[in-house]
Structure formats: structure tokens, C-alpha cells
Design an enzyme around this catalytic site. Structure first.
Site, PDB file in Angstrom:
ATOM      1  N   HIS A   1       1.593   4.989  -2.803  1.00 49.56           N
ATOM      2  CA  HIS A   1       1.928   6.142  -2.838  1.00 49.56           C
ATOM      3  C   HIS A   1       3.356   6.622  -3.087  1.00 49.56           C
ATOM      4  O   HIS A   1       3.216   7.775  -4.127  1.00 49.56           O
ATOM      5  CB  HIS A   1       1.811   6.634  -1.193  1.00 49.56           C
ATOM      6  CG  HIS A   1       0.529   6.562  -0.708  1.00 49.56           C
ATOM      7  ND1 HIS A   1      -0.835   6.880  -1.436  1.00 49.56           N
ATOM      8  CD2 HIS A   1      -0.067   6.251   0.322  1.00 49.56           C
ATOM      9  CE1 HIS A   1      -2.205   6.600   0.264  1.00 49.56           C
ATOM     10  NE2 HIS A   1      -1.081   6.203   1.034  1.00 49.56           N
TER      11      HIS A   1
ATOM     12  N   HIS B   1       0.556  -0.766   0.164  1.00 49.98           N
ATOM     13  CA  HIS B   1      -0.067  -0.526  -0.012  1.00 49.98           C
ATOM     14  C   HIS B   1       0.504   1.267  -0.073  1.00 49.98           C
ATOM     15  O   HIS B   1       0.887   2.290  -0.873  1.00 49.98           O
ATOM     16  CB  HIS B   1      -0.778  -0.206   0.892  1.00 49.98           C
ATOM     17  CG  HIS B   1      -2.062   0.873   1.521  1.00 49.98           C
ATOM     18  ND1 HIS B   1      -3.055   1.374   1.117  1.00 49.98           N
ATOM     19  CD2 HIS B   1      -1.210   2.385   2.456  1.00 49.98           C
ATOM     20  CE1 HIS B   1      -3.599   2.478   1.752  1.00 49.98           C
ATOM     21  NE2 HIS B   1      -2.523   3.414   2.050  1.00 49.98           N
ATOM     22  N   GLU B   2       1.730   1.285   1.076  1.00 51.94           N
ATOM     23  CA  GLU B   2       2.289   2.170   1.044  1.00 51.94           C
ATOM     24  C   GLU B   2       3.645   3.250  -0.335  1.00 51.94           C
ATOM     25  O   GLU B   2       3.603   3.812  -1.307  1.00 51.94           O
ATOM     26  CB  GLU B   2       3.265   2.676   2.600  1.00 51.94           C
ATOM     27  CG  GLU B   2       3.324   2.143   3.584  1.00 51.94           C
ATOM     28  CD  GLU B   2       2.211   3.565   3.920  1.00 51.94           C
ATOM     29  OE1 GLU B   2       2.292   4.562   2.957  1.00 51.94           O
ATOM     30  OE2 GLU B   2       1.389   3.827   4.493  1.00 51.94           O
TER      31      GLU B   2
HETATM   32 ZN   LIG Z   1      -1.895   5.446   2.832  1.00 47.65          ZN
END
Ligand SMILES: [Zn+2]
Ligand SMILES: *[C@@H]1O[C@H](CO)[C@@H](O)[C@H](O)[C@H]1NC(C)=O
Ligand SMILES: *[C@@H]1O[C@H](CO)[C@@H](O)[C@H](O)[C@H]1NC(C)=O
Ligand SMILES: *[C@@H]1O[C@H](CO)[C@@H](O)[C@H](O)[C@H]1NC(C)=O
Length: 301
Positions: A209, A205-206
């Protein structure tokens, strides 16, 4: 009804609710680029993002004609003392994390090439907050590679599951250059202790980004995440509520993308990046990170 991302700020430090990712606010500059990419993608998809286009047409994720990108990966465990509660994890956990990332990103063609794992014992660094002089000090000391390489710091974060720097225009040697990378709670690695976030998907998830993706619920029902094929979602997901649908009506087809890696659902619930997110990853890569790869003055680590 329109919710805003600021609703999630209250998640800070609370221990029992949802995934605590600190990438709550999107820099205006990146938001504008994302809007521009979105406008482009309909027309330029076929011409410039052939891999993702092939992926979209085939409906499959392992099409060999799909565009791929290898990214060097450096994983750093920064810990307090050599115990699990002191934030220490063995090399094998970092290798498992790299393997999990590659399983999750296989559908996008992104491949993380694990070059090195490091261990650093420093209690001040291990627990430091984001955007602080201590974080700068840590990263200036242990960061590897350049702006096209991924540095993942696995450490005992205080009150967060993780955060990453969003891509931006940086100058070599600036604070933003050094700060680039992702910080993730070490106990979220596959087999880690932080159930239900212990399948290594926080790092997935990170890093989304870092590759330019926003939360699927970022701008609420109307603005969304500026990607066309992620269904509109008003607010983040907790757990794995099948059928959750927070943006209803003909303008918002589809139920919430609770299985999308860029939502906040439990790890067991997450398994998807959409073709549109794949396109966005490559648009962002080409715009912000690929230029560093062709910088002949850089010899690398
Ligand atoms: Zn996030
Ligand atoms: C290791 O660090 C943790 C977290 O600060 C602490 O609770 C624990 O007592 C320490 N253990 C040892 C053996 O120093
Ligand atoms: C640990 O972090 C502190 C605070 O930034 C720094 O002054 C110190 O040099 C670091 N220690 C080591 C061994 O790197
Ligand atoms: C390329 O390297 C030079 C010299 O280190 C640096 O000044 C420049 O910012 C770099 N540019 C990119 C896009 O890598």
C-alpha cells in the site's frame, strides 16, 4: 454482481476472520492517479518502465536488467513491557522481517536497506489507533529519514494486522509527512505467534500500500485494483482456497489471485506480485517518493 470494499469494514475487531488490514478505503486522489497510470502503462511501459518490461518479456523475476530501487528501512518496535504479550520483539525478529521483505520483493526489484532498528517502551504509543494525536506524537518523536524512506512500526495493534499511509503529495513537517509509514502487529513477524499470519507477509502486504498498490479485490469485478494483469476478484480471500473464482464469465478471465500479496489469504498462500503491480510500484515511486531523493537540501540520517 458487484461487491464493494465496504463489505470488509465489518472485519474490524472480529478476531477469527481473514486478514484485518485497515487500508479499506482508497483516497480519491490516489484512485484517480492509479487510473491515469493504468491508461499510461500500455503505451509508456516500454519507454519508461524498461525494467518491468524486461521482466514481463523474460517471464522471470531475477533478470539482472530489471529495474531496481533501494529504499532505506527503519524498523521500530514500540512495546508495553518487555514480554511477548507486551509487544516486545528482539532485534533478531526485526532483522528477520527485513530479510523476509527482501525475499518477497525480490521479484519487483525493490530492496529494503535496513538502516536501524529501535525499541521504545511506551504503552500509550504501543496501542494507539491510526489518525490520532497520539500516533502523531509517536511518529514525530521516532520517525527517521524522509518521505522516500520506509518506517515500519511493529507494535501490539488493537484489532488490526496493520495499515500504511498511501502515497500522496505532502509538505515537509506536515501531519501527513510525519504520519507516513506502516504500522503492523508485531507478532506477524517470521516465526511470530500470530498463526496463520506469521511469515512476515503482513508487512509485505502493508508496504505494498505504501508503494501505491490497492487490494486485488478493491473495486470488485469491474474496477478491480486498476491494474490489468491481476485477475478480477469480487471479495477478499480467507485461507487458501485453490480455484476460488468470484468473477465469472468471459469478461473476467482467470481465477482469483489468491496467491497475490495484495489479497487477504493466509501467509503460506502468498508469494506473488504481478509484472503489472511492479510497473505500478515504479510509476507511484517516480510520482510521489523519488522527488524526495533528489532534494539536495536534505542530508538524511
Ligand atoms: Zn491491505
Ligand atoms: C505486560 O503487558 C501485557 C499487556 O498489557 C500484560 O498483560 C502483562 O501483564 C504485562 N506483564 C508484566 C510483567 O508487566
Ligand atoms: C509516551 O507517550 C505519551 C503520550 O503520547 C507521551 O506524553 C510521553 O512523552 C511518551 N513517553 C516517552 C518516554 O516518550
Ligand atoms: C525539499 O526540501 C525543502 C526544504 O526542506 C522542502 O521545503 C521541500 O518541500 C522539499 N521537497 C521535496 C520534494 O523533497
Amino acid at each position: 454482481m458487484k461487491f464493494t470494499v465496504f463489505a470488509t469494514i465489518s472485519l474490524l475487531i472480529t478476531s477469527s476472520v481473514a486478514r484485518r488490514c485497515a487500508n479499506v478505503e482508497v483516497p480519491e486522489e490516489l484512485r484517480q492517479e492509479a487510473a491515469r497510470f493504468r491508461a499510461l502503462s500500455a503505451s509508456s511501459l516500454r519507454a519508461s518502465i524498461t525494467g518491468a518490461d524486461a521482466l514481463r518479456k523474460s517471464g522471470g523475476y531475477n533478470d539482472p536488467t530489471t529495474r531496481t530501487q533501494k529504499i532505506k528501512l527503519y524498523i521500530h518496535n514500540v512495546y508495553i513491557n518487555r514480554t511477548a504479550e507486551g509487544g516486545y520483539i528482539p532485534n533478531s525478529d526485526m532483522e528477520k522481517q527485513a530479510k523476509a521483505l527482501n525475499e518477497h520483493y525480490a521479484q519487483t526489484g525493490i530492496y529494503f536497506d535496513l538502516r536501524r532498528v529501535t525499541h521504545t517502551k511506551n504503552a500509550t504509543w504501543a496501542t494507539c489507533e491510526r489518525d490520532t494525536p497520539i500516533e502523531q506524537d509517536m511518529k514525530r518523536t521516532i520517525r527517521k529519514g524522509d518521505y522516500g524512506d520506509m518506517n515500519l512500526y511493529l507494535r501490539p495493534l488493537q484489532g488490526w494486522l496493520g495499515w500504511c499511509t498511501f502515497p500522496k503529495d505532502v509538505v515537509r513537517g506536515s501531519d501527513d509527512y510525519w504520519k507516513d509509514g506502516c504500522d503492523v502487529l508485531q507478532s506477524t513477524v517470521p516465526g511470530g505467534t500470530f498463526f496463520p499470519y506469521n511469515e512476515g507477509k503482513t508487512s509485505t502486504h502493508e508496504i505494498g500500500h505504501w508503494l501505491g498498490l490497492l487490494h486485488t479485490f478493491q473495486g470488485g469485478c469491474d474496477e478491480g485494483d486498476l491494474i490489468d494483469d491481476t485477475p478480477a476478484e469480487a471479495i477478499y480471500t480467507d485461507g487458501c482456497p485453490i480455484g476460488k473464482d468470484t468473477c465469472v464469465g468471459p469478461a473476467y478471465p482467470g481465477v482469483d489471485p489468491i496467491h497475490n500479496f495484495m489479497d487477504y489469504s493466509d501467509d503460506a498462500c502468498l508469494n506473488q506480485f504481478t509484472p503489472g503491480q511492479t510497473v505500478r510500484i515504479y510509476q507511484t515511486w517516480d510520482r510521489y517518493r523519488a522527488p524526495w531523493k533528489s532534494n539536495s537540501s536534505y542530508t538524511g540520517y
